[in-house]
Design a protein around this motif. Sequence first.
Motif, PDB file in Angstrom:
ATOM      1  N   VAL A   1      -2.118  -4.157   5.408  1.00 42.56           N
ATOM      2  CA  VAL A   1      -2.650  -5.248   6.221  1.00 42.56           C
ATOM      3  C   VAL A   1      -2.599  -4.879   7.702  1.00 42.56           C
ATOM      4  O   VAL A   1      -3.563  -5.111   8.460  1.00 42.56           O
ATOM      5  N   THR A   2      -1.481  -4.272   8.136  1.00 38.95           N
ATOM      6  CA  THR A   2      -1.338  -3.859   9.530  1.00 38.95           C
ATOM      7  C   THR A   2      -2.403  -2.831   9.912  1.00 38.95           C
ATOM      8  O   THR A   2      -2.938  -2.848  11.035  1.00 38.95           O
ATOM      9  N   ALA A   3      -2.734  -1.923   8.980  1.00 34.72           N
ATOM     10  CA  ALA A   3      -3.735  -0.885   9.264  1.00 34.72           C
ATOM     11  C   ALA A   3      -5.161  -1.378   9.091  1.00 34.72           C
ATOM     12  O   ALA A   3      -6.112  -0.645   9.397  1.00 34.72           O
ATOM     13  N   GLY A   4      -5.339  -2.604   8.598  1.00 38.56           N
ATOM     14  CA  GLY A   4      -6.681  -3.136   8.407  1.00 38.56           C
ATOM     15  C   GLY A   4      -7.382  -2.582   7.182  1.00 38.56           C
ATOM     16  O   GLY A   4      -8.625  -2.587   7.107  1.00 38.56           O
ATOM     17  N   VAL A   5      -6.614  -2.110   6.222  1.00 38.07           N
ATOM     18  CA  VAL A   5      -7.173  -1.553   4.991  1.00 38.07           C
ATOM     19  C   VAL A   5      -6.773  -2.449   3.826  1.00 38.07           C
ATOM     20  O   VAL A   5      -5.624  -2.905   3.740  1.00 38.07           O
ATOM     21  N   THR A   6      -7.697  -2.706   2.930  1.00 39.13           N
ATOM     22  CA  THR A   6      -7.436  -3.574   1.779  1.00 39.13           C
ATOM     23  C   THR A   6      -6.816  -2.781   0.645  1.00 39.13           C
ATOM     24  O   THR A   6      -7.327  -1.723   0.268  1.00 39.13           O
ATOM     25  N   LEU A   7      -5.722  -3.282   0.099  1.00 35.62           N
ATOM     26  CA  LEU A   7      -5.068  -2.676  -1.066  1.00 35.62           C
ATOM     27  C   LEU A   7      -5.256  -3.610  -2.248  1.00 35.62           C
ATOM     28  O   LEU A   7      -4.841  -4.779  -2.214  1.00 35.62           O
ATOM     29  N   ARG A   8      -5.895  -3.095  -3.307  1.00 36.64           N
ATOM     30  CA  ARG A   8      -6.164  -3.925  -4.482  1.00 36.64           C
ATOM     31  C   ARG A   8      -5.503  -3.327  -5.717  1.00 36.64           C
ATOM     32  O   ARG A   8      -5.464  -2.103  -5.875  1.00 36.64           O
ATOM     33  N   LEU A   9      -5.016  -4.200  -6.578  1.00 43.97           N
ATOM     34  CA  LEU A   9      -4.467  -3.792  -7.868  1.00 43.97           C
ATOM     35  C   LEU A   9      -5.405  -4.294  -8.946  1.00 43.97           C
ATOM     36  O   LEU A   9      -5.644  -5.510  -9.070  1.00 43.97           O
ATOM     37  N   THR A  10      -5.963  -3.376  -9.731  1.00 39.22           N
ATOM     38  CA  THR A  10      -6.905  -3.753 -10.795  1.00 39.22           C
ATOM     39  C   THR A  10      -6.507  -3.081 -12.099  1.00 39.22           C
ATOM     40  O   THR A  10      -5.793  -2.075 -12.118  1.00 39.22           O
ATOM     41  N   ASN A  11      -6.963  -3.665 -13.182  1.00 39.24           N
ATOM     42  CA  ASN A  11      -6.751  -3.099 -14.526  1.00 39.24           C
ATOM     43  C   ASN A  11      -5.279  -2.818 -14.817  1.00 39.24           C
ATOM     44  O   ASN A  11      -4.944  -1.831 -15.484  1.00 39.24           O
ATOM     45  N   ALA A  12      -4.391  -3.675 -14.318  1.00 39.85           N
ATOM     46  CA  ALA A  12      -2.977  -3.470 -14.632  1.00 39.85           C
ATOM     47  C   ALA A  12      -2.741  -3.821 -16.093  1.00 39.85           C
ATOM     48  O   ALA A  12      -3.062  -4.931 -16.533  1.00 39.85           O
ATOM     49  N   PRO A  13      -2.183  -2.913 -16.899  1.00 39.99           N
ATOM     50  CA  PRO A  13      -1.967  -3.203 -18.316  1.00 39.99           C
ATOM     51  C   PRO A  13      -0.876  -4.250 -18.497  1.00 39.99           C
ATOM     52  O   PRO A  13      -0.093  -4.522 -17.578  1.00 39.99           O
ATOM     53  N   ASP A  14      -0.811  -4.841 -19.698  1.00 31.51           N
ATOM     54  CA  ASP A  14       0.251  -5.829 -19.942  1.00 31.51           C
ATOM     55  C   ASP A  14       1.602  -5.118 -20.042  1.00 31.51           C
ATOM     56  O   ASP A  14       1.690  -3.892 -20.038  1.00 31.51           O
ATOM     57  N   ARG A  15       2.651  -5.908 -20.180  1.00 29.31           N
ATOM     58  CA  ARG A  15       4.009  -5.362 -20.125  1.00 29.31           C
ATOM     59  C   ARG A  15       4.389  -4.562 -21.369  1.00 29.31           C
ATOM     60  O   ARG A  15       5.468  -3.973 -21.420  1.00 29.31           O
TER      61      ARG A  15
ATOM     62  N   THR B   1       2.649  -2.308  -5.205  1.00 23.60           N
ATOM     63  CA  THR B   1       1.647  -3.005  -4.394  1.00 23.60           C
ATOM     64  C   THR B   1       2.308  -3.947  -3.401  1.00 23.60           C
ATOM     65  O   THR B   1       1.912  -4.016  -2.220  1.00 23.60           O
ATOM     66  N   GLN B   2       3.319  -4.678  -3.854  1.00 24.74           N
ATOM     67  CA  GLN B   2       4.024  -5.603  -2.961  1.00 24.74           C
ATOM     68  C   GLN B   2       4.717  -4.860  -1.820  1.00 24.74           C
ATOM     69  O   GLN B   2       4.730  -5.334  -0.678  1.00 24.74           O
ATOM     70  N   GLU B   3       5.304  -3.675  -2.137  1.00 26.00           N
ATOM     71  CA  GLU B   3       6.007  -2.921  -1.106  1.00 26.00           C
ATOM     72  C   GLU B   3       5.067  -2.386  -0.029  1.00 26.00           C
ATOM     73  O   GLU B   3       5.451  -2.265   1.144  1.00 26.00           O
ATOM     74  N   TRP B   4       3.832  -2.051  -0.411  1.00 27.98           N
ATOM     75  CA  TRP B   4       2.906  -1.419   0.523  1.00 27.98           C
ATOM     76  C   TRP B   4       1.890  -2.387   1.128  1.00 27.98           C
ATOM     77  O   TRP B   4       1.136  -2.005   2.028  1.00 27.98           O
ATOM     78  N   ASP B   5       1.858  -3.599   0.670  1.00 32.65           N
ATOM     79  CA  ASP B   5       0.814  -4.523   1.105  1.00 32.65           C
ATOM     80  C   ASP B   5       0.855  -4.761   2.615  1.00 32.65           C
ATOM     81  O   ASP B   5      -0.192  -4.757   3.287  1.00 32.65           O
TER      82      ASP B   5
ATOM     83  N   LEU C   1       1.018   8.883  -2.672  1.00 36.00           N
ATOM     84  CA  LEU C   1      -0.430   8.788  -2.864  1.00 36.00           C
ATOM     85  C   LEU C   1      -1.032   7.654  -2.037  1.00 36.00           C
ATOM     86  O   LEU C   1      -2.118   7.801  -1.454  1.00 36.00           O
ATOM     87  N   LEU C   2      -0.331   6.501  -1.984  1.00 40.77           N
ATOM     88  CA  LEU C   2      -0.845   5.390  -1.182  1.00 40.77           C
ATOM     89  C   LEU C   2      -0.797   5.718   0.308  1.00 40.77           C
ATOM     90  O   LEU C   2      -1.719   5.376   1.058  1.00 40.77           O
ATOM     91  N   ASN C   3       0.265   6.388   0.736  1.00 37.81           N
ATOM     92  CA  ASN C   3       0.363   6.791   2.140  1.00 37.81           C
ATOM     93  C   ASN C   3      -0.746   7.773   2.496  1.00 37.81           C
ATOM     94  O   ASN C   3      -1.365   7.698   3.565  1.00 37.81           O
ATOM     95  N   ASN C   4      -1.020   8.705   1.571  1.00 38.42           N
ATOM     96  CA  ASN C   4      -2.109   9.660   1.777  1.00 38.42           C
ATOM     97  C   ASN C   4      -3.449   8.946   1.855  1.00 38.42           C
ATOM     98  O   ASN C   4      -4.289   9.244   2.719  1.00 38.42           O
ATOM     99  N   ALA C   5      -3.672   7.969   0.951  1.00 38.26           N
ATOM    100  CA  ALA C   5      -4.934   7.220   0.967  1.00 38.26           C
ATOM    101  C   ALA C   5      -5.065   6.394   2.234  1.00 38.26           C
ATOM    102  O   ALA C   5      -6.162   6.296   2.825  1.00 38.26           O
ATOM    103  N   LEU C   6      -3.951   5.810   2.697  1.00 42.24           N
ATOM    104  CA  LEU C   6      -3.988   4.985   3.905  1.00 42.24           C
ATOM    105  C   LEU C   6      -4.358   5.828   5.129  1.00 42.24           C
ATOM    106  O   LEU C   6      -5.130   5.389   5.996  1.00 42.24           O
ATOM    107  N   ARG C   7      -3.824   7.044   5.233  1.00 42.65           N
ATOM    108  CA  ARG C   7      -4.116   7.912   6.375  1.00 42.65           C
ATOM    109  C   ARG C   7      -5.574   8.340   6.402  1.00 42.65           C
ATOM    110  O   ARG C   7      -6.129   8.606   7.466  1.00 42.65           O
ATOM    111  N   HIS C   8      -6.179   8.434   5.221  1.00 43.42           N
ATOM    112  CA  HIS C   8      -7.550   8.954   5.152  1.00 43.42           C
ATOM    113  C   HIS C   8      -8.603   7.861   4.998  1.00 43.42           C
ATOM    114  O   HIS C   8      -9.774   8.162   4.766  1.00 43.42           O
ATOM    115  N   THR C   9      -8.184   6.595   5.117  1.00 39.70           N
ATOM    116  CA  THR C   9      -9.134   5.483   4.995  1.00 39.70           C
ATOM    117  C   THR C   9      -9.200   4.728   6.307  1.00 39.70           C
ATOM    118  O   THR C   9      -8.165   4.322   6.856  1.00 39.70           O
TER     119      THR C   9
END
Length: 358
Positions: free
Chosen positions: A222-236, A214-218, A254-262
């Motif tokens: 932001v530049t593309a105007g699309v919100t990236l959210r991390l939810t339900n992350a399990p504990d360590r 998430t940190q690498e793609w955030d 997968l994130l790049n694919n989602a970004l292109r189609h959103t």
Amino acid sequence: MVGQLIVLLAGALTITALTVMIGPAVFHYHLLQTDLPVGSAELFHIERAYRDALAIALGVGLVVSLLAAGFVTWRLARRLRQSLHGLTLAVDELSRGHYSTRVPTLGAGTELDSLAATLNDMAARLDAVEENRRRLLSDLAHELRTPIATLAAHHEAMADGVIEPETAMPILASQTVRLSRLADDISEVSRAEEGQLPLELRPVAVHDLLKTTTQEWDERFVTAGVTLRLTNAPDRTATITADPHRLAQVLGNLLNNALRHTSPGGTVTLSATTDSSTVKIAVADDGEGFTAEDRSRLFERFFRADSSRTRENSGSGIGLTISRALVDAHGGTIVAASAGPGRGAVFTITLPRATADG
């Protein structure tokens, strides 16, 4: 056919020999138990009558049996030969590359029918492989045609003095990079599908993997105007045995694919759920989605569900193929789901949990 006839003749000779040796002796023994005098004419005629009757009955019976058995053997051998001839022709056609060839139903027994079904199944698989090869070459040619045509056109324009080199250089550089990237993608997907990509497996915390990704793609989101959210992350404590760099590559695809189609203003969600034996990582978006027909082809090389997009902006069409091969190499699965065009898409990766977990 010859082998069967030899067996029949051997059986006939055996029956004849045993009958001639045993039958008259037994009959003579029983005659001696009667009141007829030994050496009398009556005894002689009775034994002769027996031998003649036995010879005629045995001869006629053997001839009729041999003819009947020979006819049945000939019919079976002919039927078997026709069946094997059909199989031979089919195999010969397959060896010539005619993978649409099919063996007709033989009706020559379970074994041959099973063999015919196996050959047809093999032919169907070869036909599918050949069709994929043809489509791959066609798609590859299409992928190469655009950048090569662009390079040729700009070189010609520079040679004619229509375009200054300084103006053409950025375009030439971008097309060269595109060709280089395509060559790298093709090499990587081929090695991935053949299981030749090295994996450095070690325990990986799912929480850390999702957080880092998430940190690498955030910034790009932001530049593309699309919100990236991390939810339900399990504990360590939820860990998997994996190559973190390869899994990061899968999630990046997968994130790049989602970004292109959103579209700008949309949302992409990265989440994970766990149970006693598996971890499921999902990338969901509220973008373009895809049809049920496209779903079965999403992971094919060069396939794009968004045919209306320009190929400049839609990637090489290999990212999902590489992702599936990498997930398979980790012993997991990846599936795609969508409620339809314009209703978003969800890609779910299922991986086995590390044995040391819970």
